[in-house]
Design an enzyme around this catalytic site. Sequence first.
Site, PDB file in Angstrom:
ATOM      1  N   GLU A 121      59.079  54.650  48.504  1.00 42.69           N
ATOM      2  CA  GLU A 121      58.192  54.684  49.661  1.00 42.69           C
ATOM      3  C   GLU A 121      58.138  53.330  50.346  1.00 42.69           C
ATOM      4  O   GLU A 121      58.179  52.278  49.701  1.00 42.69           O
ATOM      5  CB  GLU A 121      56.774  55.083  49.227  1.00 42.69           C
ATOM      6  CG  GLU A 121      55.757  55.076  50.371  1.00 42.69           C
ATOM      7  CD  GLU A 121      54.406  55.643  49.957  1.00 42.69           C
ATOM      8  OE1 GLU A 121      54.389  56.605  49.163  1.00 42.69           O
ATOM      9  OE2 GLU A 121      53.376  55.126  50.406  1.00 42.69           O
ATOM     10  N   GLU A 125      49.510  51.518  55.973  1.00 41.80           N
ATOM     11  CA  GLU A 125      48.301  52.289  55.718  1.00 41.80           C
ATOM     12  C   GLU A 125      47.091  51.579  56.316  1.00 41.80           C
ATOM     13  O   GLU A 125      46.994  50.351  56.305  1.00 41.80           O
ATOM     14  CB  GLU A 125      48.106  52.525  54.221  1.00 41.80           C
ATOM     15  CG  GLU A 125      49.143  53.492  53.667  1.00 41.80           C
ATOM     16  CD  GLU A 125      48.798  53.996  52.281  1.00 41.80           C
ATOM     17  OE1 GLU A 125      48.598  55.211  52.126  1.00 41.80           O
ATOM     18  OE2 GLU A 125      48.749  53.168  51.358  1.00 41.80           O
TER      19      GLU A 125
END
Length: 387
Positions: A121, A125
């Site tokens: 990943e 965020e």
Amino acid sequence: MPILCEAANSFSPSSCWNTAHCVKNNVVFGSPNAFAQIADYDGNPADAAFVSQFEPSNAKVANGELQMTLVRQNNGVGFGATVIGTRAFQYGTVTAVMRSGCASGGVVSSFIIRNEKVGDEIDFEFVGADTATVQSNYYWRNQLDYTKMIKSPPLSDTTLNYHTYQIQWTPDQIVWLVNGNAFRTVKRSDTWDAATNTFKYPDSESYISVGIWDGGSGPKGTADWAGGAIQWNKQPFVAAVKSITIDCYYNGNETTYVPPGGNGGGSSSISSSTSTSAPTSTSSGGGSSSDSGSGSGGGSSSSGSSNGSSGSKTGSSSGTKATSSASSRSSNSAPSSLSESDSSVDEDSGSDSSSSSEDSSTGNGASSLAASFGVLASALLAAYAAF
């Protein structure tokens, strides 16, 4: 679509659509073929660049933008949305013009490149605890290390203002940028782990997604990181995306995906042989920010089920994960990013796809093994007949 289809649990292995690979695209939401609800998607990525991932869907296009809403359920837990690309992506540049929906602590918004099956990943965020920055992080093979999180420089309120977030991902480095300014670089050479003779660098073919989810209802570490329990009197919580621009490092087509030789890139499979030589560079950082910065709390966990989120977050799940019409079941668990029947990937998620890899095969290990057994069986039958 492999991201939503499990061949082993479907009517037949051929029930799952093949993986569609990266094609350069400027996806402007509100324009034709930008977005579809999963129930309306027929497997042709030319008809929809992005689809909602959960049902019921809290994602829609309105006012020329993609809007993803976090709503409160009867049990008090938020149920959000994830919108995911219909084409797989391995290396390149992805740019999203968006604003977060984090108008309260506990609300998390995201812009992610992830292989859910393998656990690689790269992410941006946003948390309601801090609307003046965005957080960057990366993970390799589901090895979660939240201390690698690094924040951007101060931004105008990310819930009220649109900013341009960009990830530049190559076989050699990852660069995070906001509004054209790079604030972090991770070099592959700096991810070398001598104990395992491995570069712990995300390198597998993945999917691009954006989403919003309830971090405040997660475990304490996640809830603290997200800013505590959601203050529902601050609704609505809407993350909005105007556009996502995709520039592929490798340009494939609908049926084949073989990176050209000699370009220093990885293999088209999820993993190739693990490198056994140490990197020539052992510098402690790269770009405008050191990779040794500390972060705290939850972050982008790949374990646990999703609150209508990116499928990689911690928290209790409510609602049903959307599945393709070919799938034989629905599930609340995180989606499998790449189909088990997909010929562009293999199952050996423990290997590192070295940037010097010479493996450019498009067939998976299972296909090669089956072929080998077929040859062996034919030889044995011929020998028996001769005897």
